[in-house]
Design a protein around this motif. Structure first.
Motif, PDB file in Angstrom:
ATOM      1  N   GLU A   1      -7.384  10.328  -0.718  1.00 14.52           N
ATOM      2  CA  GLU A   1      -7.165   9.604   0.536  1.00 14.52           C
ATOM      3  C   GLU A   1      -8.213   8.534   0.556  1.00 14.52           C
ATOM      4  OE1 GLU A   1      -4.686   9.062   2.332  1.00 14.52           O
ATOM      5  OE2 GLU A   1      -3.520  10.594   1.374  1.00 14.52           O
ATOM      6  N   GLY A   2      -9.401   9.089   0.563  1.00 12.51           N
ATOM      7  CA  GLY A   2     -10.572   8.044   0.684  1.00 12.51           C
ATOM      8  C   GLY A   2     -10.820   7.134  -0.351  1.00 12.51           C
ATOM      9  N   CYS A   3     -10.509   7.626  -1.860  1.00 11.25           N
ATOM     10  CA  CYS A   3     -10.620   6.891  -2.943  1.00 11.25           C
ATOM     11  C   CYS A   3      -9.502   5.850  -2.959  1.00 11.25           C
ATOM     12  CB  CYS A   3     -10.594   7.759  -4.387  1.00 11.25           C
ATOM     13  SG  CYS A   3     -11.698   8.608  -4.588  1.00 11.25           S
ATOM     14  N   PHE A   4      -8.063   6.279  -2.682  1.00 10.08           N
ATOM     15  CA  PHE A   4      -7.005   5.299  -2.400  1.00 10.08           C
ATOM     16  C   PHE A   4      -7.392   4.287  -1.498  1.00 10.08           C
ATOM     17  CE2 PHE A   4      -3.109   3.946  -0.941  1.00 10.08           C
ATOM     18  CZ  PHE A   4      -2.359   3.477  -1.989  1.00 10.08           C
ATOM     19  N   ASP A   5      -7.872   4.562  -0.195  1.00  9.54           N
ATOM     20  CA  ASP A   5      -7.841   3.586   0.769  1.00  9.54           C
ATOM     21  C   ASP A   5      -9.225   2.733   0.272  1.00  9.54           C
ATOM     22  OD1 ASP A   5      -6.430   4.697   2.447  1.00  9.54           O
ATOM     23  OD2 ASP A   5      -7.719   5.883   3.493  1.00  9.54           O
ATOM     24  N   ASP A   6     -10.348   3.122  -0.345  1.00 10.79           N
ATOM     25  CA  ASP A   6     -11.434   2.337  -0.892  1.00 10.79           C
ATOM     26  C   ASP A   6     -10.756   1.292  -2.024  1.00 10.79           C
ATOM     27  OD1 ASP A   6     -13.155   3.553   0.494  1.00 10.79           O
ATOM     28  OD2 ASP A   6     -14.146   4.935  -0.907  1.00 10.79           O
ATOM     29  N   PHE A   7      -9.984   1.943  -2.830  1.00 11.62           N
ATOM     30  CA  PHE A   7      -9.348   1.006  -3.740  1.00 11.62           C
ATOM     31  C   PHE A   7      -8.665   0.022  -3.229  1.00 11.62           C
ATOM     32  CE2 PHE A   7      -5.257   0.015  -6.023  1.00 11.62           C
ATOM     33  CZ  PHE A   7      -5.843  -0.499  -7.185  1.00 11.62           C
ATOM     34  N   PHE A   8      -7.622   0.156  -2.353  1.00  9.91           N
ATOM     35  CA  PHE A   8      -6.967  -0.919  -1.741  1.00  9.91           C
ATOM     36  C   PHE A   8      -7.562  -1.911  -0.881  1.00  9.91           C
ATOM     37  CE2 PHE A   8      -2.429  -1.056  -2.062  1.00  9.91           C
ATOM     38  CZ  PHE A   8      -2.070  -2.198  -1.325  1.00  9.91           C
ATOM     39  N   LYS A   9      -8.712  -1.550  -0.204  1.00 13.98           N
ATOM     40  CA  LYS A   9      -9.603  -2.287   0.537  1.00 13.98           C
ATOM     41  C   LYS A   9     -10.418  -3.139  -0.541  1.00 13.98           C
ATOM     42  CE  LYS A   9     -10.911   0.735   4.123  1.00 13.98           C
ATOM     43  NZ  LYS A   9     -12.064   1.913   4.665  1.00 13.98           N
ATOM     44  N   CYS A  10     -10.679  -2.862  -1.608  1.00 15.36           N
ATOM     45  CA  CYS A  10     -11.321  -3.827  -2.751  1.00 15.36           C
ATOM     46  C   CYS A  10     -10.101  -4.852  -3.271  1.00 15.36           C
ATOM     47  CB  CYS A  10     -11.653  -2.809  -4.001  1.00 15.36           C
ATOM     48  SG  CYS A  10     -12.285  -3.752  -5.288  1.00 15.36           S
TER      49      CYS A  10
ATOM     50  N   GLN B   1       0.727  -1.231  -0.129  1.00 21.14           N
ATOM     51  CA  GLN B   1       0.237   0.020  -0.066  1.00 21.14           C
ATOM     52  C   GLN B   1       0.691   1.170   0.057  1.00 21.14           C
ATOM     53  OE1 GLN B   1      -3.062   0.025   3.038  1.00 21.14           O
ATOM     54  NE2 GLN B   1      -3.955   1.897   2.298  1.00 21.14           N
ATOM     55  N   GLU B   2       1.910   1.403   0.697  1.00 22.09           N
ATOM     56  CA  GLU B   2       2.564   2.349   0.962  1.00 22.09           C
ATOM     57  C   GLU B   2       3.415   2.718  -0.375  1.00 22.09           C
ATOM     58  OE1 GLU B   2       6.501   4.198   3.521  1.00 22.09           O
ATOM     59  OE2 GLU B   2       5.379   2.607   4.344  1.00 22.09           O
ATOM     60  N   GLU B   3       3.915   1.470  -1.000  1.00 19.71           N
ATOM     61  CA  GLU B   3       4.582   1.837  -2.216  1.00 19.71           C
ATOM     62  C   GLU B   3       3.855   2.299  -3.219  1.00 19.71           C
ATOM     63  OE1 GLU B   3       8.016  -1.561  -1.722  1.00 19.71           O
ATOM     64  OE2 GLU B   3       6.062  -2.098  -2.409  1.00 19.71           O
ATOM     65  N   LEU B   4       2.620   1.686  -3.308  1.00 20.33           N
ATOM     66  CA  LEU B   4       1.737   2.336  -4.301  1.00 20.33           C
ATOM     67  C   LEU B   4       1.286   3.676  -4.361  1.00 20.33           C
ATOM     68  CD1 LEU B   4      -0.198   1.700  -6.896  1.00 20.33           C
ATOM     69  CD2 LEU B   4      -1.911   0.822  -5.268  1.00 20.33           C
ATOM     70  N   LYS B   5       1.017   4.090  -2.986  1.00 18.30           N
ATOM     71  CA  LYS B   5       0.760   5.407  -2.712  1.00 18.30           C
ATOM     72  C   LYS B   5       1.852   6.364  -3.159  1.00 18.30           C
ATOM     73  CE  LYS B   5      -1.453   8.011   0.808  1.00 18.30           C
ATOM     74  NZ  LYS B   5      -2.013   8.007   2.170  1.00 18.30           N
ATOM     75  N   GLN B   6       3.112   6.102  -2.960  1.00 18.93           N
ATOM     76  CA  GLN B   6       4.076   6.817  -3.317  1.00 18.93           C
ATOM     77  C   GLN B   6       4.390   7.072  -4.933  1.00 18.93           C
ATOM     78  OE1 GLN B   6       7.699   5.372  -0.741  1.00 18.93           O
ATOM     79  NE2 GLN B   6       7.308   6.983   0.562  1.00 18.93           N
ATOM     80  N   LEU B   7       4.258   5.856  -5.493  1.00 19.59           N
ATOM     81  CA  LEU B   7       4.203   6.044  -7.026  1.00 19.59           C
ATOM     82  C   LEU B   7       3.418   6.803  -7.423  1.00 19.59           C
ATOM     83  CD1 LEU B   7       4.787   2.866  -8.936  1.00 19.59           C
ATOM     84  CD2 LEU B   7       3.066   4.590  -9.736  1.00 19.59           C
ATOM     85  N   ILE B   8       2.150   6.530  -6.972  1.00 16.09           N
ATOM     86  CA  ILE B   8       0.900   7.374  -7.545  1.00 16.09           C
ATOM     87  C   ILE B   8       1.358   9.059  -7.233  1.00 16.09           C
ATOM     88  CG2 ILE B   8      -1.499   8.184  -7.103  1.00 16.09           C
ATOM     89  CD1 ILE B   8      -2.034   5.205  -6.942  1.00 16.09           C
ATOM     90  N   GLN B   9       1.826   9.321  -6.075  1.00 17.53           N
ATOM     91  CA  GLN B   9       2.264  10.589  -5.811  1.00 17.53           C
ATOM     92  C   GLN B   9       3.211  11.253  -6.290  1.00 17.53           C
ATOM     93  OE1 GLN B   9       2.684  10.168  -1.516  1.00 17.53           O
ATOM     94  NE2 GLN B   9       0.706  10.808  -0.922  1.00 17.53           N
TER      95      GLN B   9
ATOM     96  N   PHE C   1      -1.515  14.598 -10.549  1.00 19.85           N
ATOM     97  CA  PHE C   1      -2.506  15.329 -10.860  1.00 19.85           C
ATOM     98  C   PHE C   1      -3.561  14.482 -10.173  1.00 19.85           C
ATOM     99  CE2 PHE C   1      -1.796  12.065 -14.040  1.00 19.85           C
ATOM    100  CZ  PHE C   1      -3.166  11.507 -14.205  1.00 19.85           C
ATOM    101  N   LEU C   2      -3.485  13.308  -9.906  1.00 21.34           N
ATOM    102  CA  LEU C   2      -4.474  12.652  -9.003  1.00 21.34           C
ATOM    103  C   LEU C   2      -4.812  12.942  -7.699  1.00 21.34           C
ATOM    104  CD1 LEU C   2      -3.685   9.065 -10.383  1.00 21.34           C
ATOM    105  CD2 LEU C   2      -5.693  10.455 -10.920  1.00 21.34           C
ATOM    106  N   ILE C   3      -3.545  13.581  -7.213  1.00 22.91           N
ATOM    107  CA  ILE C   3      -3.897  13.885  -5.668  1.00 22.91           C
ATOM    108  C   ILE C   3      -4.766  15.299  -5.292  1.00 22.91           C
ATOM    109  CG2 ILE C   3      -2.310  14.644  -3.616  1.00 22.91           C
ATOM    110  CD1 ILE C   3      -1.632  11.832  -5.000  1.00 22.91           C
ATOM    111  N   THR C   4      -6.001  14.816  -5.060  1.00 17.81           N
ATOM    112  CA  THR C   4      -6.843  15.748  -4.808  1.00 17.81           C
ATOM    113  C   THR C   4      -7.555  15.730  -3.480  1.00 17.81           C
ATOM    114  OG1 THR C   4      -8.815  14.568  -5.380  1.00 17.81           O
ATOM    115  CG2 THR C   4      -7.632  15.589  -6.941  1.00 17.81           C
ATOM    116  N   ALA C   5      -8.473  16.531  -3.032  1.00 16.57           N
ATOM    117  CA  ALA C   5      -9.250  16.188  -1.522  1.00 16.57           C
ATOM    118  C   ALA C   5      -9.821  15.022  -1.405  1.00 16.57           C
ATOM    119  CB  ALA C   5      -9.948  17.456  -1.403  1.00 16.57           C
TER     120      ALA C   5
END
Length: 89
Positions: free
Chosen positions: A55-64, A35-43, A48-52
């Motif tokens: 965090e919620g969308c990323f957490d939902d994706f990873f839960k899925c 999860q941490e590696e994916l988040k850092q890669l996206i950031q 441009f994906l980093i919006t308000a």
């Protein structure tokens, strides 16, 4: 006759290289992103994906993803995520 690599093949190789580099950044497993590696890669690669709502969308994706196969994302799943991002733009 020499084989010339296509643009698509070059792009896929570049994506695989970025994936493997990110996958090995926090542990020695270059076949999956935690999860941490994916988040850092996206950031770093898709800022441009980093919006308000990120965090919620990323957490939902990873839960899925965790429901399906465990807590890591392999290259195939990463490519599906990128395809989804491209189609939503």
């Amino acid at each position: 006759m020499a084989y010339q690599r296509s643009q698509v093949l070059e792009a896929l190789q570049d994506l695989l290289d970025v994936f493997k580099q990110a996958a090995g950044s926090k542990d020695q497993d270059t076949n999956t992103l935690n999860q941490e590696e994916l988040k850092q890669l996206i950031q770093s690669q898709l800022p441009f994906l980093i919006t308000a709502k990120f965090e919620g969308c990323f957490d939902d994706f990873f839960k899925c993803m965790e429901c399906e196969k465990g807590s890591n994302v392999d290259f195939r799943e990463f490519m599906c995520l990128l395809a989804t991002i491209v189609m939503c733009q």
